[in-house]
Design an enzyme around this catalytic site. Structure first.
Site, PDB file in Angstrom:
ATOM      1  N   ASP A   1     -67.872 120.235  90.590  1.00 25.27           N
ATOM      2  CA  ASP A   1     -67.979 119.132  89.740  1.00 25.27           C
ATOM      3  C   ASP A   1     -69.497 118.967  89.165  1.00 25.27           C
ATOM      4  O   ASP A   1     -70.504 118.924  89.755  1.00 25.27           O
ATOM      5  CB  ASP A   1     -68.114 117.946  91.038  1.00 25.27           C
ATOM      6  CG  ASP A   1     -68.075 116.744  90.352  1.00 25.27           C
ATOM      7  OD1 ASP A   1     -68.658 116.470  89.264  1.00 25.27           O
ATOM      8  OD2 ASP A   1     -68.154 115.804  91.248  1.00 25.27           O
TER       9      ASP A   1
ATOM     10  N   SER B   1     -67.540 118.762  69.503  1.00 24.42           N
ATOM     11  CA  SER B   1     -66.679 118.167  68.954  1.00 24.42           C
ATOM     12  C   SER B   1     -67.209 117.948  67.383  1.00 24.42           C
ATOM     13  O   SER B   1     -68.379 117.574  67.351  1.00 24.42           O
ATOM     14  CB  SER B   1     -66.350 116.895  69.599  1.00 24.42           C
ATOM     15  OG  SER B   1     -65.562 115.991  68.679  1.00 24.42           O
TER      16      SER B   1
ATOM     17  N   TYR C   1     -68.952 108.740  73.426  1.00 31.43           N
ATOM     18  CA  TYR C   1     -68.527 109.928  73.194  1.00 31.43           C
ATOM     19  C   TYR C   1     -69.090 110.974  72.196  1.00 31.43           C
ATOM     20  O   TYR C   1     -69.432 111.912  72.104  1.00 31.43           O
ATOM     21  CB  TYR C   1     -66.918 110.081  73.172  1.00 31.43           C
ATOM     22  CG  TYR C   1     -66.103 111.410  72.982  1.00 31.43           C
ATOM     23  CD1 TYR C   1     -66.046 112.385  74.342  1.00 31.43           C
ATOM     24  CD2 TYR C   1     -65.757 111.925  71.881  1.00 31.43           C
ATOM     25  CE1 TYR C   1     -65.472 113.411  73.929  1.00 31.43           C
ATOM     26  CE2 TYR C   1     -65.217 113.118  71.628  1.00 31.43           C
ATOM     27  CZ  TYR C   1     -65.044 114.006  72.667  1.00 31.43           C
ATOM     28  OH  TYR C   1     -64.832 115.306  72.590  1.00 31.43           O
TER      29      TYR C   1
ATOM     30  N   LYS D   1     -71.376 114.396  72.127  1.00 33.79           N
ATOM     31  CA  LYS D   1     -71.194 115.586  71.609  1.00 33.79           C
ATOM     32  C   LYS D   1     -72.394 116.095  70.502  1.00 33.79           C
ATOM     33  O   LYS D   1     -72.528 117.187  70.452  1.00 33.79           O
ATOM     34  CB  LYS D   1     -69.823 115.507  70.916  1.00 33.79           C
ATOM     35  CG  LYS D   1     -68.789 115.570  71.998  1.00 33.79           C
ATOM     36  CD  LYS D   1     -68.872 116.703  73.070  1.00 33.79           C
ATOM     37  CE  LYS D   1     -67.677 116.521  74.001  1.00 33.79           C
ATOM     38  NZ  LYS D   1     -67.608 117.840  74.830  1.00 33.79           N
TER      39      LYS D   1
END
Length: 230
Positions: free
Chosen positions: A53, A132, A155, A159
């Site tokens: 994890d 990304s 998000y 990235k």
């Protein structure tokens, strides 16, 4: 024999990357939070399972000990990530930001720190960070790109951080090849399977970086077509 560990490898891009690298002859550790899903994926692909994890220091350290005892590591692929909230930008909270960054950014810091001692023993130490194009200033300002149409502050900014972490670790660890890969808009659970690319197409850049055998540049950001502008 090259030994590779992939975080978040029980599904999506991580699973397809594992499948392709096993096919290419790598020994692959399928690292996943969920033991049942992780073991099932590893058994189906012919890989090894390790519970990991990325949001938990103890879990990451325990995984590194297991991999070390089994013979070491050559390639680390930091693939685990979450999309975060799909609510309007001004409704996204600090608590949600902490959750996204803890997985997508701090998780990479934890994992690299834990596995660098193993990678230092490899003849071709390699780290691939899955980032990304949504974290690229150049792409999100290019009106011809789909990245310019997305509003997702947590998000996308996470990235951007992954891409800069890649550059900084590449400078800190010049003996290793450390690069970032943009899968592109690929059909996965992360986007409700809305992307036009297949999982195989989405893993092209990751597999390319993972199979260079310690050769080539470091500190770069690529997609399946080549180098991406930051």
């Amino acid at each position: 024999m090259t030994t590779t560990l992939i975080t978040g490898a029980n599904k999506g891009l991580g699973h397809e990357t594992a499948r392709r690298l096993i096919e290419a002859g790598h020994t692959v550790w399928i690292a996943a939070r969920d033991p049942e899903r992780g073991r099932q994926a590893a058994e189906g692909l012919g890989g090894r399972f390790v519970q990991l994890d990325v949001t938990d220091d103890a879990s990451v350290a325990a995984a590194a000990e297991i991999v070390a005892a089994a013979g070491g590591l050559d390639v680390l692929i930091n693939n685990a990530g979450i999309a975060g909230p799909r609510t309007p930008a001004t409704e996204q909270t600090g608590e949600q930001a902490l959750e996204v960054y803890n997985t997508n950014v701090i998780g990479i810091v934890r994992t690299i720190n834990a596995f660098v001692p193993l990678l230092r023993e490899s003849a071709a130490p390699t780290i691939v960070n899955v980032t990304s194009g949504l974290g690229s200033f150049a792409l999100v300002h290019d009106g011809s790109r789909i990245e310019s149409t997305i509003v997702s502050p947590l998000y996308t900014s996470s990235k951007s951080a992954v891409t800069m972490l890649t550059v900084q670790y590449a400078r800190a660890l010049p003996e290793m090849r450390i690069n970032a890969a943009d899968p592109g808009y690929t059909a996965t659970d992360l986007n409700g399977h809305s992307g036009p690319q297949t999982a195989t197409e989405g893993t092209d850049a990751v597999v390319e970086l993972a199979t260079r055998g310690g050769e080539g540049p470091t500190g770069t950001f690529i997609d399946r077509s080549g180098v991406v502008e930051f």
